[in-house]
Write an enzyme that holds these catalytic residues in place. Structure first.
Site, PDB file in Angstrom:
ATOM      1  N   LEU A 274     140.763 -22.301 -23.415  1.00 20.51           N
ATOM      2  CA  LEU A 274     142.093 -21.995 -22.893  1.00 20.51           C
ATOM      3  C   LEU A 274     143.130 -21.857 -23.994  1.00 20.51           C
ATOM      4  O   LEU A 274     144.101 -21.115 -23.856  1.00 20.51           O
ATOM      5  CB  LEU A 274     142.546 -23.098 -21.925  1.00 20.51           C
ATOM      6  CG  LEU A 274     141.741 -23.251 -20.637  1.00 20.51           C
ATOM      7  CD1 LEU A 274     142.222 -24.476 -19.874  1.00 20.51           C
ATOM      8  CD2 LEU A 274     141.861 -22.006 -19.772  1.00 20.51           C
ATOM      9  N   GLY A 275     142.952 -22.585 -25.078  1.00 21.73           N
ATOM     10  CA  GLY A 275     143.931 -22.554 -26.156  1.00 21.73           C
ATOM     11  C   GLY A 275     143.582 -23.563 -27.216  1.00 21.73           C
ATOM     12  O   GLY A 275     142.563 -24.269 -27.140  1.00 21.73           O
TER      13      GLY A 275
ATOM     14  N   GLY B  46     145.567 -26.317 -30.252  1.00 16.64           N
ATOM     15  CA  GLY B  46     146.776 -26.899 -30.827  1.00 16.64           C
ATOM     16  C   GLY B  46     146.433 -27.864 -31.933  1.00 16.64           C
ATOM     17  O   GLY B  46     145.316 -27.865 -32.465  1.00 16.64           O
TER      18      GLY B  46
ATOM     19  N   PHE C  50     145.904 -30.978 -31.832  1.00 13.92           N
ATOM     20  CA  PHE C  50     144.877 -31.952 -31.436  1.00 13.92           C
ATOM     21  C   PHE C  50     143.488 -31.336 -31.524  1.00 13.92           C
ATOM     22  O   PHE C  50     142.535 -31.976 -31.971  1.00 13.92           O
ATOM     23  CB  PHE C  50     145.164 -32.408 -30.002  1.00 13.92           C
ATOM     24  CG  PHE C  50     144.236 -33.487 -29.501  1.00 13.92           C
ATOM     25  CD1 PHE C  50     144.608 -34.814 -29.565  1.00 13.92           C
ATOM     26  CD2 PHE C  50     143.001 -33.179 -28.950  1.00 13.92           C
ATOM     27  CE1 PHE C  50     143.766 -35.816 -29.087  1.00 13.92           C
ATOM     28  CE2 PHE C  50     142.159 -34.159 -28.479  1.00 13.92           C
ATOM     29  CZ  PHE C  50     142.545 -35.478 -28.552  1.00 13.92           C
ATOM     30  N   GLY C  51     143.352 -30.112 -31.101  1.00 17.25           N
ATOM     31  CA  GLY C  51     142.054 -29.453 -31.061  1.00 17.25           C
ATOM     32  C   GLY C  51     142.051 -28.359 -30.023  1.00 17.25           C
ATOM     33  O   GLY C  51     143.097 -27.814 -29.663  1.00 17.25           O
TER      34      GLY C  51
ATOM     35  N   VAL D  71     141.327 -26.702 -26.213  1.00 14.50           N
ATOM     36  CA  VAL D  71     141.385 -27.049 -24.794  1.00 14.50           C
ATOM     37  C   VAL D  71     140.479 -26.084 -24.032  1.00 14.50           C
ATOM     38  O   VAL D  71     140.568 -24.863 -24.216  1.00 14.50           O
ATOM     39  CB  VAL D  71     142.823 -26.968 -24.248  1.00 14.50           C
ATOM     40  CG1 VAL D  71     142.852 -27.358 -22.774  1.00 14.50           C
ATOM     41  CG2 VAL D  71     143.750 -27.872 -25.050  1.00 14.50           C
TER      42      VAL D  71
ATOM     43  N   LYS E  31     140.678 -31.468 -23.201  1.00 11.08           N
ATOM     44  CA  LYS E  31     141.197 -31.389 -24.566  1.00 11.08           C
ATOM     45  C   LYS E  31     140.227 -32.125 -25.492  1.00 11.08           C
ATOM     46  O   LYS E  31     139.959 -33.317 -25.316  1.00 11.08           O
ATOM     47  CB  LYS E  31     142.584 -32.014 -24.639  1.00 11.08           C
ATOM     48  CG  LYS E  31     143.260 -31.883 -26.002  1.00 11.08           C
ATOM     49  CD  LYS E  31     144.547 -32.666 -26.070  1.00 11.08           C
ATOM     50  CE  LYS E  31     145.644 -32.026 -25.279  1.00 11.08           C
ATOM     51  NZ  LYS E  31     146.958 -32.685 -25.537  1.00 11.08           N
TER      52      LYS E  31
ATOM     53  N   ASP F  88     157.620 -34.068 -29.251  1.00 11.29           N
ATOM     54  CA  ASP F  88     157.054 -32.739 -29.503  1.00 11.29           C
ATOM     55  C   ASP F  88     157.263 -31.815 -28.302  1.00 11.29           C
ATOM     56  O   ASP F  88     156.365 -31.072 -27.907  1.00 11.29           O
ATOM     57  CB  ASP F  88     155.568 -32.853 -29.848  1.00 11.29           C
ATOM     58  CG  ASP F  88     155.044 -31.613 -30.574  1.00 11.29           C
ATOM     59  OD1 ASP F  88     155.873 -30.848 -31.108  1.00 11.29           O
ATOM     60  OD2 ASP F  88     153.824 -31.409 -30.603  1.00 11.29           O
TER      61      ASP F  88
END
Length: 825
Positions: free
Chosen positions: A514-515, A517, A519-520, A522, A536, A633
């Site tokens: 899906l995407g 960021g 963090f890692g 998703v 996630k 954030d």
């Protein structure tokens, strides 16, 4: 001191123009708006008023808040019959203990209040609660009459809604006829004692909205009540003498009132001293699923579905076509009830608003097992089973594991899905629709020796397996146990197996991505029960590690709000660290507002709703949640959108909770996203709730304009989006900031207000920025806003050894990754 005015036999009190309430008045004076008859020692006063907007000569006697700008009227004596063409009026008691009456200049009775009994020395008193009472001067609490028994459109703290069965008197609130006419309108709000009592809003005799029965914590259909639970407490009393509910303020923190509006909405208003205005904290109905029985008998409303109406599992719709027009007949069981011993059972359904309880029975002492047996036994003959059998049961009180018994009869009406604070219900089905439990057969006496041998053999085998397991994997077991114990200390949260997550995401397939960021990555996943989730996965190369993972789990799992993403569970197994969230099909806000094609899909009303939703989510984090949380954030890519474009704040990896009343902390490293970080945080490492306010201000301007703050380009200057908005604001051209796609749908006053509020939030100094509670207030009314001061970072910024300097960057940047800047301290 509470102010008193004495109503003696044949003694008149005239409406008059005085600054203080007096014990006796002996002269008649001209009637003027705002004249005071009596004033309490607290927040209320009573007097004469008119409605300027109505443009009429009608006059009324009422009670309103004193020392508050404007005139917020909470009770009217003569709402049905206004005083007209008169310069004087008299409020008096006709005879000792007799009726309290309002008489106009023609000596005609305009309004009267009959006392319950006579008294030799009656007095009238306006209490600090806003309750006008008539009592014997020798008694304090045994009132002859009180206005709280005859409210108009306002429900105040301490007021009882409900029925007195001895006198057959009901207390309920009634809307004004319209905004300019206080006469009784069609909308009413009751505490209905039929079956198990519940709050009901009606239009005439037709139910519009049912808040659901009281479940010990809240009204079943209003999960938002938990957000305001620190400020007030509800009481529900059910006895042979009376049935009522009331709410009381805790430590009197704020002025609160509940109003049945002339448009048919029940609104909860809170007074905000900072803005000197009333803010709407809660409004029902909220959406189409709040409309009473919209999905028919046994139908279930889900606001995130399309169409919103559907059926429970094991039920089917009575109509083959879809859409609300075809749900009037609702749903029915796939297999009809037979109503014979052993032919029926119950299936548990969770996360719902309880059905209408008009046809119900309750008992406060039964447990859930006794409740099931009671329901199962209550079954009529086959010919009347559909209409007279017990069809569902549940605990009456959901606190402390549940207690009491609540039974429903006939069809189940007005059910909806709740994504937070939903309840369980056990619905009666044909036994063939319920999975059978394994059958246990006891051994005969002749096989007793064989049974002992089997048991001993099993025990020996179990011991051998335990020893082998300890020997082969002691270190792994200890590490895993340590991690799991730590996780258990954080919170009670469902734990998923890695195999389950891997299966749900097709082994973390690129097609499910899906995407990505800070963090890692998703991934979209589908669990074994067909539930869609977003997973996630912490990247091995991520700058965020176990600390941020733990931080996100702790923060989001203990927070419940409609504008926060819901965490369903997590997984720690080996090197894998996974968070499992609800899946939101519309993904993140940035994919809409910054995309040339998709930005056309969200008009101004939707954008304004998104801005308000984000503001309410932040207000909950800063003020109403169990933990005071600073997100750190907030940005467009960290706001997700559900099927109805409702915003949900996500990604709490950088969030910090602060204890007690603290609102500020220091950071050893700067973490956040360029373009959204506040000046004091970037320069000094000091973050606070006002840091989130700054980020919200930037995000609001981005939503209005459809452009990013970082990378914003204008041919005439080198300002970023904040600077451009500030320039237009100073030149009285703020409306030029709006996205061109919104021209046909925008409300110019709302647009200008959002830009103004955004600039107030983005001011340089944190003490100049409003709290998010004030932001919610400013967005929800038309009161005058304070002048905005110079914003922070209004020129495109770049990082240079921790200091920020001007930049003339001309190219657009799409990089929205969360950054971590290390600074020596």
């Amino acid at each position: 001191m509470r102010a008193l005015f004495f109503l003696h036999f044949l003694f008149s009190l005239f409406l008059h123009n005085i600054s203080d309430a007096r014990d006796t008045i002996t002269s008649t004076q001209s009637l003027k708006d705002g004249d005071t008859i009596i004033s309490s020692g607290g927040n209320f006063e009573m007097g004469f008023f008119s409605i300027p907007a109505a443009g009429s000569i009608n006059r009324y006697v009422g009670i309103w808040y004193k020392q508050i700008p404007g005139q917020t009227v909470i009770w009217i004596a003569n709402r049905e019959t206004a005083l007209t063409n008169t310069t004087s009026a008299v409020l008096k008691i006709v005879e000792p203990g007799g009726p309290l009456v309002l008489i106009d200049g023609k000596n005609e009775v305009i309004w009267s209040a009959n006392a319950s009994r006579s008294a030799q020395n009656p007095i009238a008193q306006l209490l600090d609660s806003g309750n006008l009472v008539v009592r014997d001067n020798r008694e304090d609490e045994n009132f002859l009459w009180q206005s709280f028994d005859y409210p108009t459109d306002t429900y105040l703290p301490g007021m009882k809604l409900g029925w007195n069965f001895l006198t057959q008197h009901e207390v309920y609130i009634t809307s004004w006829k319209n905004e300019n006419d206080p006469a009784s309108g069609p909308f009413t709000h009751h505490f209905d004692p039929t079956g198990y009592p519940q709050l009901v809003t009606k239009n005439g005799s037709k139910e519009l909205f049912i808040a659901g029965p009281w479940n010990g914590l809240r009204w079943s259909g209003t999960p938002e009540m938990d957000a305001y639970s620190p400020h007030y407490k509800y009481h529900v009393s059910i006895s042979p003498r009376e049935v009522y509910t009331r709410y009381d303020l805790i430590n009197n923190p704020v002025l609160t009132r509940v109003v049945m509006t002339s448009s048919g909405e029940l609104q909860v208003y809170i007074w905000v001293n900072e803005t000197q205005s009333w803010v709407s904290a809660l409004k029902v109905p909220r959406n189409s699923c709040d409309s009473y029985a919209i999905c028919g008998a046994n139908g279930v409303c889900n606001i995130t579905a399309s169409p919103v109406c559907g059926c429970f599992e094991k039920f089917t719709s009575r109509k083959t076509r879809v859409g609300l027009d075809y749900w009037s007949d609702g749903c029915h069981r796939r297999k009809p009830l037979k109503c014979k011993n052993g032919t029926d059972g119950f299936k548990k359904y969770s996360g719902i608003k309880w059905p209408d309880t008009k046809h119900s029975w309750f008992n406060t002492t039964m447990n859930l097992t006794e409740c099931e047996h009671k329901c199962l036994k209550n079954c009529s003959l086959i010919i009347s089973c559909t209409y007279h059998s017990c069809t569902a049961y549940s605990n009456l009180d959901i606190r402390n594991g549940g207690s009491g018994c609540l039974l429903w009869f006939n069809d189940l009406i007005d059910i909806r899905v709740l994504y937070q604070n939903g309840q369980d219900i056990y619905i009666r089905l044909d036994s063939s629709e319920i999975p059978a439990e394994p059958i246990r057969v006891e051994s005969h006496a002749s096989s007793k020796g064989k049974k002992v041998k089997i048991v001993l053999g099993c025990l020996l085998l179990l011991i051998v397996m335990i020893v082998l397991g300890l020997c082969l994997g002691l270190n792994i077991f200890k590490k895993s146990k340590k991690k799991m114990m730590k996780l258990k200390e954080w919170l009670e949260l469902p734990l998923f197996d890695l195999s389950t997550i891997s299966r749900a995401t097709n082994n973390f397939s690129e097609n499910n991505k899906l995407g990505e960021g800070g963090f890692g990555v998703v991934y979209k996943g589908v669990l074994d029960d067909k539930q869609e989730v977003a997973v996630k996965r912490l990247s091995k190369t991520s700058t965020q590690g176990l600390l941020e993972f733990k931080n996100e789990v702790i923060c989001i799992a203990k927070l419940q709000h409609r504008n926060l993403v819901k965490l369903l569970g997590c997984c720690i197994q080996g090197e894998e660290k996974l968070l499992v969230y609800e899946y939101l099909a519309n993904k993140s806000l940035d994919t809409f507002i910054f995309d040339e094609a998709k930005s056309k899909l969200i008009d101004w009303p939707e954008r304004f709703s998104i801005i308000n939703g984000i503001a309410r989510g932040l207000m909950y984090l800063h003020q109403d949640s169990r933990l005071r949380v600073i997100h750190r954030d907030l940005k467009a890519s960290n706001v997700l959108l559900d099927d109805n474009m409702n915003p949900k704040i996500s990604d709490f990896g950088l969030a910090r909770s602060v204890g007690g009343d603290a609102t500020e902390a220091n950071a050893s490293r700067i973490m956040g996203t360029h373009g959204y970080i506040s000046p004091e945080y970037a320069a000094k490492g000091v973050f606070s709730i006002k840091s989130d306010t700054f980020s919200f201000g930037v995000l609001s301007l981005e939503i209005v304009s459809g452009q990013r703050n970082r990378g914003f380009f204008h041919p005439d200057h080198s300002l970023n989006l904040i600077g451009h908005a500030w320039k237009l604001y100073k030149e009285n051209r703020a409306w030029e900031l709006i996205d061109v796609h919104l021209a046909s749908s925008c409300d110019l006053s709302q647009v200008k207000r959002c830009i103004h509020v955004g600039l107030l939030c983005a001011q340089q100094r944190p003490e100049d920025r409003p709290t998010m509670f004030s932001v919610v207030t400013m967005l929800s009314n038309d009161n005058t806003l304070p002048e905005a001061k110079e914003p922070g970072f209004f020129i495109e910024q770049s990082v240079n050894k921790g200091n920020y300097s001007s930049s003339t960057q001309k190219t657009s940047s799409r990089n929205e990754c969360t950054i971590t800047d290390l600074h020596p301290r």
